[in-house]
Design a protein around this motif. Structure first.
Motif, short mmCIF file in Angstrom:
data_model
loop_
_atom_site.label_atom_id
_atom_site.label_comp_id
_atom_site.label_asym_id
_atom_site.label_seq_id
_atom_site.Cartn_x
_atom_site.Cartn_y
_atom_site.Cartn_z
N ASP A 38 -40.46 -7.77 -68.67
CA ASP A 38 -41.51 -8.01 -69.67
C ASP A 38 -41.34 -7.07 -70.86
OD1 ASP A 38 -42.50 -9.92 -67.99
OD2 ASP A 38 -44.28 -8.79 -67.37
N ASP A 39 -40.87 -5.85 -70.61
CA ASP A 39 -40.65 -4.91 -71.72
C ASP A 39 -39.55 -5.41 -72.66
OD1 ASP A 39 -42.61 -3.20 -70.84
OD2 ASP A 39 -41.23 -1.80 -69.85
N VAL A 40 -38.53 -6.02 -72.10
CA VAL A 40 -37.46 -6.59 -72.93
C VAL A 40 -38.03 -7.72 -73.79
CG1 VAL A 40 -35.30 -7.89 -72.87
CG2 VAL A 40 -35.60 -5.91 -71.37
N ALA A 41 -38.88 -8.56 -73.20
CA ALA A 41 -39.50 -9.64 -73.98
C ALA A 41 -40.36 -9.06 -75.11
CB ALA A 41 -40.35 -10.52 -73.06
N ALA A 42 -41.12 -8.01 -74.81
CA ALA A 42 -41.97 -7.40 -75.83
C ALA A 42 -41.13 -6.78 -76.94
CB ALA A 42 -42.87 -6.35 -75.19
N ALA A 48 -39.55 -10.04 -83.96
CA ALA A 48 -39.95 -11.32 -84.57
C ALA A 48 -41.21 -11.13 -85.40
CB ALA A 48 -40.16 -12.37 -83.49
N GLU A 49 -42.17 -10.39 -84.86
CA GLU A 49 -43.40 -10.12 -85.62
C GLU A 49 -43.10 -9.34 -86.89
OE1 GLU A 49 -45.81 -8.05 -82.81
OE2 GLU A 49 -46.51 -9.89 -81.81
N GLY A 50 -42.04 -8.53 -86.86
CA GLY A 50 -41.65 -7.73 -88.02
C GLY A 50 -40.83 -8.49 -89.05
N GLU A 51 -40.72 -9.82 -88.88
CA GLU A 51 -40.13 -10.74 -89.86
C GLU A 51 -38.60 -10.74 -89.90
OE1 GLU A 51 -42.21 -11.58 -93.58
OE2 GLU A 51 -43.57 -9.93 -93.11
N LYS A 87 -38.98 -16.35 -70.92
CA LYS A 87 -40.15 -15.62 -71.44
C LYS A 87 -39.82 -14.97 -72.79
CE LYS A 87 -43.73 -12.29 -70.48
NZ LYS A 87 -44.51 -11.56 -69.48
N VAL A 88 -38.61 -14.44 -72.91
CA VAL A 88 -38.21 -13.81 -74.18
C VAL A 88 -38.27 -14.82 -75.32
CG1 VAL A 88 -36.28 -12.80 -75.45
CG2 VAL A 88 -36.75 -12.03 -73.11
N ILE A 89 -37.64 -15.98 -75.15
CA ILE A 89 -37.58 -16.92 -76.28
C ILE A 89 -38.95 -17.51 -76.56
CG2 ILE A 89 -36.81 -18.88 -74.86
CD1 ILE A 89 -35.93 -18.05 -78.56
N ASP A 90 -39.75 -17.72 -75.55
CA ASP A 90 -41.09 -18.26 -75.79
C ASP A 90 -41.93 -17.26 -76.59
OD1 ASP A 90 -40.45 -20.57 -74.47
OD2 ASP A 90 -41.59 -20.09 -72.64
N GLU A 91 -41.81 -15.97 -76.29
CA GLU A 91 -42.59 -14.97 -77.01
C GLU A 91 -42.07 -14.77 -78.42
OE1 GLU A 91 -43.53 -11.40 -74.89
OE2 GLU A 91 -44.26 -12.50 -73.12
N VAL A 92 -40.76 -14.85 -78.60
CA VAL A 92 -40.18 -14.77 -79.95
C VAL A 92 -40.66 -15.95 -80.80
CG1 VAL A 92 -38.02 -14.98 -81.25
CG2 VAL A 92 -38.20 -13.34 -79.37
N ALA A 94 -43.36 -17.71 -80.36
CA ALA A 94 -44.80 -17.58 -80.59
C ALA A 94 -45.09 -16.63 -81.75
CB ALA A 94 -45.50 -17.09 -79.32
N ALA A 95 -44.17 -15.69 -81.97
CA ALA A 95 -44.32 -14.73 -83.07
C ALA A 95 -43.66 -15.23 -84.36
CB ALA A 95 -43.71 -13.38 -82.67
N GLY A 96 -43.18 -16.48 -84.36
CA GLY A 96 -42.59 -17.06 -85.56
C GLY A 96 -41.13 -16.74 -85.77
N GLY A 97 -40.46 -16.24 -84.73
CA GLY A 97 -39.07 -15.84 -84.86
C GLY A 97 -38.08 -16.89 -84.39
N LYS A 98 -36.80 -16.64 -84.69
CA LYS A 98 -35.68 -17.45 -84.22
C LYS A 98 -34.72 -16.53 -83.48
CE LYS A 98 -37.13 -21.07 -86.63
NZ LYS A 98 -37.60 -22.32 -86.01
N MET A 99 -34.04 -17.06 -82.46
CA MET A 99 -33.23 -16.18 -81.63
C MET A 99 -32.10 -16.92 -80.95
SD MET A 99 -34.58 -13.63 -78.59
CE MET A 99 -33.43 -12.44 -77.83
N GLY A 100 -31.00 -16.21 -80.71
CA GLY A 100 -29.90 -16.70 -79.90
C GLY A 100 -29.40 -15.59 -79.00
N PRO A 101 -28.97 -15.92 -77.78
CA PRO A 101 -28.33 -14.91 -76.94
C PRO A 101 -26.88 -14.72 -77.34
CG PRO A 101 -28.35 -17.00 -75.80
CD PRO A 101 -29.05 -17.24 -77.12
N GLN A 102 -26.41 -13.50 -77.22
CA GLN A 102 -24.97 -13.25 -77.34
C GLN A 102 -24.39 -13.36 -75.94
OE1 GLN A 102 -22.95 -9.33 -77.67
NE2 GLN A 102 -22.43 -9.98 -79.75
#
Length: 368
Positions: A38-42, A48-51, A87-92, A94-102
């Motif tokens: 959960d800490d990694v997700a946060a 993401a919240e930081g734009e 959980k990570v991508i769902d939270e990202v 939800a905060a308006g972010g975009k993400m990909g795993p390396q």
């Protein structure tokens, strides 16, 4: 200093970004037994919240028993790890972010300082991590085939979980890079060869399998580096012609965006031009590129591991090169590791609030 252009949108296939700033992949080792917490997700949600325009995760290893030398590096396989990444991508998102795993396979590695070792020997093209350092086995053609399939499965899982892109780790002396390098790929079969284009075969097959798994409309990024951790001055491609012969077949195979890793983004890649690695990669392939390397801070990442601190620096030279069209996206590492709000501060012109970086930030997941 205006950074307006860095805050213009970028759109390519599955990527629809609100700005050009990318969080660079940075190994954190906070995922016990390979499972992100959960800490990694946060941690990612806060960026993401930081734009941040696009978050690229720390390296996540594929389903090969010796793909990692660290028990706390996250996996990108198995129900427990994939549920953590969901959980990570769902939270990202939800905060308006975009993400990909390396997605990553380390190849032949030094043993980890913790003493942990994988259950089977490290594997690579020839058992070598660098010249005269052998710490594993040479992969059979069956090993190679199964590894290619494991890369494809990880990419398919990333798309299924809802990630916006994936990045293939082909840099920094890890498995794919070990196939590129003559000193670590001394194979005499179809995966070896005297020239760099010949030694591209493994990477090309990985890219094609990933493209087969994710389809044509999903953005695929690949990270490359000339330097090696054991040799900062090393160059796979010694001139623009060799760079074109190396990278163009990989773009043709399915890479959409080249992430051109170097230690300091302002350093020229070849003589008689001030273009950096990303600038040359874009020039010779026509593909969009990401630049990276000590953006926004004095010192470099490797110095941070040696205990060196860094202070905020001007983005004027970065902006000059970006506005000239040298690259399309800018990856930022340590500033975002130590300050989740770095992007929003830059956007607001609050440069007096930017933080420096110290090695203590490596030992925690900074959330504020």
């Amino acid at each position: 200093m205006s950074t307006n252009n860095l805050f213009s949108p970028f759109n390519l296939k599955s990527l629809n970004l609100k700005n050009r700033i990318v969080m660079a992949p940075m190994t954190r080792s906070f995922s016990p037994n390979g499972v992100p917490t959960d800490d990694v997700a946060a941690y990612y949600q806060k960026r993401a919240e930081g734009e941040v325009g696009l978050i690229l995760s720390e390296g996540t290893v594929i389903d090969r028993k010796s793909s990692s030398n660290d028990a706390n590096v996250p996996h990108f396989y198995g129900d427990l790890a994939l549920n953590g990444w969901k959980k990570v991508i769902d939270e990202v998102h939800a905060a308006g972010g975009k993400m990909g795993p390396q997605i990553w396979h380390m190849g032949i590695m030094d043993n980890h300082h913790s003493g942990w070792v994988p259950p089977v020997p490290f594997e690579g093209p020839s058992g070598l991590n660098r010249p005269d350092f052998r710490n594993g086995i040479a992969m059979s053609e069956k090993d190679i085939e199964n590894t290619i399939l494991a890369f494809g499965k990880a990419a398919a899982d990333a798309k299924r979980l809802g990630f916006d892109t994936i990045e293939i780790h082909g840099a920094h002396g890890y498995l794919i890079d070990q196939f590129f390098r003559a000193e670590t790929n001394v194979r005499e079969d179809v995966y070896g060869g005297k020239t760099l284009p010949e030694r591209n075969r493994f990477a090309i097959e990985v890219i094609k399998e990933i493209r087969k798994q994710v389809g044509n409309d999903f953005a695929v990024i690949m990270r490359f580096s000339q330097f090696k951790p054991s040799d900062y001055n090393y160059k796979l491609a010694k001139n623009p012609q060799e760079l074109e012969a190396w990278l163009t077949p990989l773009v043709d195979a399915g890479v959409d965006i080249i992430h051109a890793s170097q230690r300091r983004f302002w350093e020229p890649e070849f003589e008689d031009s001030d273009l950096n690695f990303a600038g040359w990669a874009k020039k010779v392939t026509g593909a969009p590129t990401i630049t990276v390397g000590s953006v926004g801070l004095s010192g470099d990442f490797f110095g941070a591991f040696a205990g060196e601190s860094s202070e905020p620096t001007s983005l004027e030279e970065l902006n000059r090169r970006f506005d000239r069209g040298d690259f399309d996206l800018v990856a930022v590492g340590r500033p975002l590791l130590s300050d989740p709000n770095w992007v929003s501060k830059i956007k607001a012109g609050k440069t007096d609030e930017l933080k420096g970086f110290s090695k203590e930030a490596l030992g925690q997941l900074v959330l504020e």
